[in-house]
Write a protein that holds these residues in place. Structure first.
Motif, mmCIF file in Angstrom:
data_model
loop_
_atom_site.group_PDB
_atom_site.id
_atom_site.type_symbol
_atom_site.label_atom_id
_atom_site.label_comp_id
_atom_site.label_asym_id
_atom_site.label_seq_id
_atom_site.Cartn_x
_atom_site.Cartn_y
_atom_site.Cartn_z
ATOM 1 N N GLU A 1 8.164 4.939 -15.573
ATOM 2 C CA GLU A 1 8.041 3.981 -14.459
ATOM 3 C C GLU A 1 7.284 4.602 -13.300
ATOM 4 O OE1 GLU A 1 8.685 2.049 -10.773
ATOM 5 O OE2 GLU A 1 9.594 3.971 -11.239
ATOM 6 N N ARG A 2 7.633 5.829 -12.944
ATOM 7 C CA ARG A 2 6.970 6.495 -11.810
ATOM 8 C C ARG A 2 5.506 6.790 -12.135
ATOM 9 N NH1 ARG A 2 7.887 4.581 -8.344
ATOM 10 N NH2 ARG A 2 6.855 6.120 -7.096
ATOM 11 N N LEU A 3 5.206 7.242 -13.358
ATOM 12 C CA LEU A 3 3.827 7.566 -13.717
ATOM 13 C C LEU A 3 2.947 6.321 -13.802
ATOM 14 C CD1 LEU A 3 4.380 10.388 -16.363
ATOM 15 C CD2 LEU A 3 3.572 10.625 -14.009
ATOM 16 N N ILE A 4 3.487 5.242 -14.345
ATOM 17 C CA ILE A 4 2.704 4.006 -14.420
ATOM 18 C C ILE A 4 2.484 3.429 -13.026
ATOM 19 C CG2 ILE A 4 2.654 1.641 -15.311
ATOM 20 C CD1 ILE A 4 4.197 2.689 -17.764
ATOM 21 N N SER A 5 3.494 3.509 -12.166
ATOM 22 C CA SER A 5 3.316 3.061 -10.778
ATOM 23 C C SER A 5 2.215 3.866 -10.096
ATOM 24 C CB SER A 5 4.617 3.200 -9.994
ATOM 25 O OG SER A 5 5.592 2.332 -10.494
ATOM 26 N N ARG B 1 -4.895 -3.435 -13.507
ATOM 27 C CA ARG B 1 -3.771 -3.252 -12.577
ATOM 28 C C ARG B 1 -2.660 -4.252 -12.878
ATOM 29 N NH1 ARG B 1 -5.289 -1.602 -6.595
ATOM 30 N NH2 ARG B 1 -3.115 -2.200 -6.472
ATOM 31 N N ALA B 2 -3.031 -5.494 -13.166
ATOM 32 C CA ALA B 2 -2.034 -6.522 -13.474
ATOM 33 C C ALA B 2 -1.293 -6.188 -14.771
ATOM 34 C CB ALA B 2 -2.696 -7.889 -13.571
ATOM 35 N N CYS B 3 -2.002 -5.681 -15.768
ATOM 36 C CA CYS B 3 -1.360 -5.306 -17.032
ATOM 37 C C CYS B 3 -0.370 -4.154 -16.820
ATOM 38 C CB CYS B 3 -2.411 -4.913 -18.065
ATOM 39 S SG CYS B 3 -3.375 -6.305 -18.663
ATOM 40 N N VAL C 1 3.872 -4.052 -17.276
ATOM 41 C CA VAL C 1 4.627 -3.045 -18.025
ATOM 42 C C VAL C 1 5.672 -2.378 -17.135
ATOM 43 C CG1 VAL C 1 4.440 -0.816 -19.213
ATOM 44 C CG2 VAL C 1 2.787 -2.629 -19.686
ATOM 45 N N VAL C 2 5.263 -1.980 -15.924
ATOM 46 C CA VAL C 2 6.195 -1.290 -15.038
ATOM 47 C C VAL C 2 7.322 -2.222 -14.588
ATOM 48 C CG1 VAL C 2 5.149 -1.610 -12.747
ATOM 49 C CG2 VAL C 2 6.249 0.519 -13.288
ATOM 50 N N THR C 3 7.047 -3.492 -14.440
ATOM 51 C CA THR C 3 8.096 -4.445 -14.080
ATOM 52 C C THR C 3 9.118 -4.582 -15.203
ATOM 53 O OG1 THR C 3 6.587 -5.646 -12.632
ATOM 54 C CG2 THR C 3 8.560 -6.815 -13.341
ATOM 55 N N TYR D 1 13.144 -3.655 -14.929
ATOM 56 C CA TYR D 1 14.236 -4.569 -15.275
ATOM 57 C C TYR D 1 15.156 -3.966 -16.336
ATOM 58 C CZ TYR D 1 12.737 -8.425 -12.375
ATOM 59 O OH TYR D 1 12.435 -9.216 -11.301
ATOM 60 N N VAL D 2 14.603 -3.243 -17.292
ATOM 61 C CA VAL D 2 15.450 -2.584 -18.296
ATOM 62 C C VAL D 2 16.357 -1.563 -17.618
ATOM 63 C CG1 VAL D 2 15.404 -0.983 -20.253
ATOM 64 C CG2 VAL D 2 13.933 -2.997 -20.259
ATOM 65 N N LEU D 3 15.796 -0.776 -16.682
ATOM 66 C CA LEU D 3 16.618 0.196 -15.958
ATOM 67 C C LEU D 3 17.678 -0.503 -15.110
ATOM 68 C CD1 LEU D 3 13.876 2.763 -14.889
ATOM 69 C CD2 LEU D 3 15.611 3.034 -16.671
ATOM 70 N N MET D 4 17.309 -1.618 -14.497
ATOM 71 C CA MET D 4 18.270 -2.355 -13.678
ATOM 72 C C MET D 4 19.426 -2.877 -14.544
ATOM 73 S SD MET D 4 17.825 -5.902 -11.573
ATOM 74 C CE MET D 4 17.692 -6.804 -13.109
ATOM 75 N N ILE D 5 19.098 -3.402 -15.703
ATOM 76 C CA ILE D 5 20.137 -3.926 -16.598
ATOM 77 C C ILE D 5 21.049 -2.790 -17.056
ATOM 78 C CG2 ILE D 5 20.519 -4.927 -18.882
ATOM 79 C CD1 ILE D 5 18.011 -6.673 -18.306
ATOM 80 N N ALA D 6 20.482 -1.622 -17.340
ATOM 81 C CA ALA D 6 21.299 -0.477 -17.761
ATOM 82 C C ALA D 6 22.230 -0.041 -16.635
ATOM 83 C CB ALA D 6 20.392 0.682 -18.183
ATOM 84 N N ILE D 7 21.755 -0.060 -15.390
ATOM 85 C CA ILE D 7 22.600 0.322 -14.252
ATOM 86 C C ILE D 7 23.729 -0.682 -14.053
ATOM 87 C CG2 ILE D 7 22.621 0.456 -11.728
ATOM 88 C CD1 ILE D 7 19.987 1.926 -11.868
ATOM 89 N N MET D 8 23.500 -1.933 -14.357
ATOM 90 C CA MET D 8 24.506 -2.982 -14.129
ATOM 91 C C MET D 8 25.730 -2.836 -15.027
ATOM 92 S SD MET D 8 22.016 -6.239 -13.436
ATOM 93 C CE MET D 8 23.315 -7.420 -13.612
ATOM 94 N N TYR D 9 25.707 -1.920 -15.973
ATOM 95 C CA TYR D 9 26.879 -1.716 -16.818
ATOM 96 C C TYR D 9 27.945 -0.870 -16.134
ATOM 97 C CZ TYR D 9 24.965 -4.283 -20.624
ATOM 98 O OH TYR D 9 24.491 -5.304 -21.382
ATOM 99 N N VAL D 10 27.729 -0.463 -14.905
ATOM 100 C CA VAL D 10 28.698 0.226 -14.057
ATOM 101 C C VAL D 10 29.281 1.458 -14.762
ATOM 102 C CG1 VAL D 10 30.624 -0.119 -12.463
ATOM 103 C CG2 VAL D 10 29.285 -2.079 -13.173
#
Length: 125
Positions: free
Chosen positions: A58-62, A81-83, A87-89, A93-102
């Motif tokens: 995520e950081r490298l693609i950003s 840039r849009a492509c 990918v980074v978005t 979202y995958v990282l956000m979903i993983a964090i939501m598992y508390v």
């Protein structure tokens, strides 16, 4: 929402995760389209490694998005840039979903992956 209702909702959500995983010692990890139940040490290690790699990616693609500069008369640079942003978005979202598992350890691993990715970006700059 009162704190009692919030606590009750959290406990209910945790109960659903434990029920899906099958026991208190395993974690159910859902990543957008595919879900995994992590039970063994090797499964946890592989899952953590995957999340660290996603954080670094995520950081490298950003950084890659920021390195593609717009120049007057070259509108074709918008498409790559849009492509990359797409990918980074998805990764975010995958990282956000993983964090939501508390699951605190998973949260710390994701933060570690993002921090390592930022260190790489700073070294590259």
């Amino acid at each position: 929402m009162s704190s009692a209702k919030l606590l009750s909702a959290f406990q209910e959500a945790h109960g659903h995760l434990v029920a899906r995983a099958g026991s208190e010692k395993s974690v159910y990890l859902g990543l957008v389209f595919k879900s995994y139940t992590l039970r063994t040490t090797s499964q946890f290690a592989l899952g953590y490694f995957f999340l660290i790699v996603l954080g670094i990616a995520e950081r490298l693609i950003s950084f890659g998005i920021d390195s593609i500069r717009d120049k007057p008369g070259q509108p074709w640079r918008i498409f790559p840039r849009a492509c990359l942003y797409y990918v980074v978005t998805m990764i975010r979202y995958v990282l956000m979903i993983a964090i939501m598992y508390v699951y605190v350890e998973m949260f710390l691993i994701i933060c570690l992956g993002l921090a390592l990715g930022q260190i790489l970006v700073e070294v590259i700059r």
